[in-house]
Design a protein around this motif. Structure first.
Motif, mmCIF file in Angstrom:
data_model
loop_
_atom_site.group_PDB
_atom_site.id
_atom_site.type_symbol
_atom_site.label_atom_id
_atom_site.label_comp_id
_atom_site.label_asym_id
_atom_site.label_seq_id
_atom_site.Cartn_x
_atom_site.Cartn_y
_atom_site.Cartn_z
ATOM 1 N N ALA A 146 0.827 -1.208 0.000
ATOM 2 C CA ALA A 146 0.000 0.000 0.000
ATOM 3 C C ALA A 146 0.864 1.262 0.000
ATOM 4 O O ALA A 146 0.573 2.229 -0.718
ATOM 5 C CB ALA A 146 -0.926 -0.005 1.212
ATOM 6 N N PHE A 147 1.925 1.251 0.790
ATOM 7 C CA PHE A 147 2.792 2.434 0.883
ATOM 8 C C PHE A 147 3.514 2.702 -0.439
ATOM 9 O O PHE A 147 3.491 3.829 -0.947
ATOM 10 C CB PHE A 147 3.806 2.236 2.008
ATOM 11 C CG PHE A 147 4.825 3.342 2.094
ATOM 12 C CD1 PHE A 147 4.493 4.568 2.643
ATOM 13 C CD2 PHE A 147 6.116 3.151 1.619
ATOM 14 C CE1 PHE A 147 5.431 5.590 2.715
ATOM 15 C CE2 PHE A 147 7.057 4.165 1.691
ATOM 16 C CZ PHE A 147 6.712 5.388 2.236
ATOM 17 N N THR A 148 4.166 1.677 -0.988
ATOM 18 C CA THR A 148 4.933 1.888 -2.218
ATOM 19 C C THR A 148 4.033 2.249 -3.391
ATOM 20 O O THR A 148 4.385 3.112 -4.210
ATOM 21 C CB THR A 148 5.753 0.638 -2.559
ATOM 22 O OG1 THR A 148 4.899 -0.515 -2.584
ATOM 23 C CG2 THR A 148 6.852 0.411 -1.536
ATOM 24 N N MET A 149 2.867 1.624 -3.487
ATOM 25 C CA MET A 149 1.968 1.938 -4.587
ATOM 26 C C MET A 149 1.410 3.357 -4.462
ATOM 27 O O MET A 149 1.182 4.043 -5.462
ATOM 28 C CB MET A 149 0.837 0.920 -4.652
ATOM 29 C CG MET A 149 1.294 -0.484 -5.025
ATOM 30 S SD MET A 149 -0.090 -1.615 -5.234
ATOM 31 C CE MET A 149 -0.715 -1.093 -6.842
ATOM 32 N N ASP A 156 -3.909 6.230 -7.918
ATOM 33 C CA ASP A 156 -4.706 7.412 -8.286
ATOM 34 C C ASP A 156 -5.167 8.206 -7.064
ATOM 35 O O ASP A 156 -6.295 8.707 -7.017
ATOM 36 C CB ASP A 156 -5.926 6.999 -9.115
ATOM 37 C CG ASP A 156 -5.529 6.318 -10.421
ATOM 38 O OD1 ASP A 156 -4.481 6.692 -10.984
ATOM 39 O OD2 ASP A 156 -6.262 5.402 -10.856
ATOM 40 N N GLY A 157 -4.288 8.293 -6.089
ATOM 41 C CA GLY A 157 -4.596 9.089 -4.909
ATOM 42 C C GLY A 157 -5.718 8.535 -4.053
ATOM 43 O O GLY A 157 -6.329 9.269 -3.276
ATOM 44 N N TRP A 158 -6.021 7.248 -4.189
ATOM 45 C CA TRP A 158 -7.094 6.600 -3.418
ATOM 46 C C TRP A 158 -8.450 7.281 -3.651
ATOM 47 O O TRP A 158 -9.313 7.298 -2.761
ATOM 48 C CB TRP A 158 -6.784 6.600 -1.916
ATOM 49 C CG TRP A 158 -5.676 5.656 -1.527
ATOM 50 C CD1 TRP A 158 -4.346 5.880 -1.607
ATOM 51 C CD2 TRP A 158 -5.821 4.325 -1.000
ATOM 52 N NE1 TRP A 158 -3.636 4.785 -1.177
ATOM 53 C CE2 TRP A 158 -4.523 3.818 -0.786
ATOM 54 C CE3 TRP A 158 -6.923 3.528 -0.667
ATOM 55 C CZ2 TRP A 158 -4.275 2.549 -0.269
ATOM 56 C CZ3 TRP A 158 -6.685 2.268 -0.147
ATOM 57 C CH2 TRP A 158 -5.382 1.776 0.048
ATOM 58 N N LEU A 165 -7.728 -0.733 -3.230
ATOM 59 C CA LEU A 165 -7.520 -1.944 -2.433
ATOM 60 C C LEU A 165 -7.364 -3.174 -3.305
ATOM 61 O O LEU A 165 -6.571 -4.073 -2.990
ATOM 62 C CB LEU A 165 -8.682 -2.127 -1.454
ATOM 63 C CG LEU A 165 -8.698 -1.182 -0.247
ATOM 64 C CD1 LEU A 165 -9.982 -1.358 0.552
ATOM 65 C CD2 LEU A 165 -7.482 -1.423 0.640
ATOM 66 N N SER A 166 -8.104 -3.238 -4.386
ATOM 67 C CA SER A 166 -7.976 -4.392 -5.277
ATOM 68 C C SER A 166 -6.594 -4.414 -5.926
ATOM 69 O O SER A 166 -5.995 -5.485 -6.103
ATOM 70 C CB SER A 166 -9.075 -4.373 -6.337
ATOM 71 O OG SER A 166 -8.966 -3.240 -7.183
ATOM 72 N N ARG A 167 -6.068 -3.241 -6.270
ATOM 73 C CA ARG A 167 -4.717 -3.179 -6.843
ATOM 74 C C ARG A 167 -3.666 -3.550 -5.800
ATOM 75 O O ARG A 167 -2.705 -4.270 -6.099
ATOM 76 C CB ARG A 167 -4.448 -1.772 -7.387
ATOM 77 C CG ARG A 167 -5.276 -1.406 -8.608
ATOM 78 C CD ARG A 167 -4.987 0.016 -9.080
ATOM 79 N NE ARG A 167 -5.840 0.370 -10.223
ATOM 80 C CZ ARG A 167 -5.842 1.569 -10.797
ATOM 81 N NH1 ARG A 167 -5.051 2.540 -10.323
ATOM 82 N NH2 ARG A 167 -6.642 1.814 -11.828
ATOM 83 N N VAL A 168 -3.859 -3.057 -4.593
ATOM 84 C CA VAL A 168 -2.930 -3.402 -3.520
ATOM 85 C C VAL A 168 -2.941 -4.912 -3.276
ATOM 86 O O VAL A 168 -1.893 -5.524 -3.033
ATOM 87 C CB VAL A 168 -3.282 -2.643 -2.227
ATOM 88 C CG1 VAL A 168 -2.488 -3.195 -1.036
ATOM 89 C CG2 VAL A 168 -3.016 -1.158 -2.383
#
Length: 214
Positions: A146-149, A156-158, A165-168
């Motif tokens: 989560a941090f690195t992404m 995209d700035g959450w 979350l799905s990408r993480v």
């Protein structure tokens, strides 16, 4: 050489620690129990020769190794656009997302406890049943992903938490394997167990119970 001399010579650090833990459970006085805990911490700081096959402690060094392992393994995924495609596929079918999470947890547990890279023992589990090392590895890998992404602008700035979350979760799957390998491959880490350090910190603050914080 007598049997007693053989037994005395065969006693190792693990045997001493085990007997101290038995003593800690047996004593009633809190001040005596604290002295026994301090003796256990001193035993944990004793140097060990070579790499041990058996791993039961979980230390700050293990946390650092897991973090490094998760970074190294997941780094290529951070620049791979295929992560977004996989995440969209999982998000379109929430059941697949749950299956993916379950798969990661099972595979990480398998790497830690059943793949026999090292003889990893479940010691001092959370709530008496949940392996603390497994929980820590999963959490470290998730936080790392989560941090690195986020820092690399892959979320995209959450703006859409579900998509983020799905990408993480996709990168987390890879990071978990790296964290597990980074933790266990070097073998048993030196230093005090993280639980003992937390207990000692709690005692300094005057909190915790007779058995310690953890």
């Amino acid at each position: 050489m007598t049997d007693s001399e053989v037994d005395a010579n065969d006693v190792g650090v693990d045997d001493v620690r085990s007997r101290l833990e038995d003593l800690e459970a047996a004593v009633d006085d809190e001040s005596e129990r604290r002295e026994v805990r301090e003796a256990i911490r001193l035993v944990d700081r004793l140097p060990t020769d070579g790499v041990r096959d058996r791993i039961d402690k979980f230390t700050r060094r293990d946390i650092a190794e897991a973090f490094v392992g998760s970074i190294l393994i997941s780094l290529p995924m951070l620049v791979e656009d295929g992560v977004n495609d996989i995440a969209a596929h999982l998000l379109a079918a929430p059941s697949l997302l749950l299956i993916n999470v379950g798969f990661v947890v099972v595979m990480t547990a398998g790497m830690l406890y059943y793949a026999e890279f090292r003889n990893v023992e479940v010691s001092r589990p959370l709530f008496g049943i949940v392996p603390r090392r497994l929980v820590a590895i999963l959490a470290i890998a998730f936080i790392t992903a989560a941090f690195t992404m986020t820092v690399w602008g892959r979320l995209d700035g959450w703006t859409d938490p579900a998509v983020a979350l799905s990408r993480v979760s996709v990168v987390w799957a890879v990071a978990c394997f790296g964290a597990a390998l980074g933790d266990i491959l070097p073998g048993e880490s030196t230093g005090a167990d993280i639980n003992d350090e937390l207990d000692e910190f709690g005692e300094r603050l005057g909190i915790g119970d007779d058995e310690g914080l953890f």
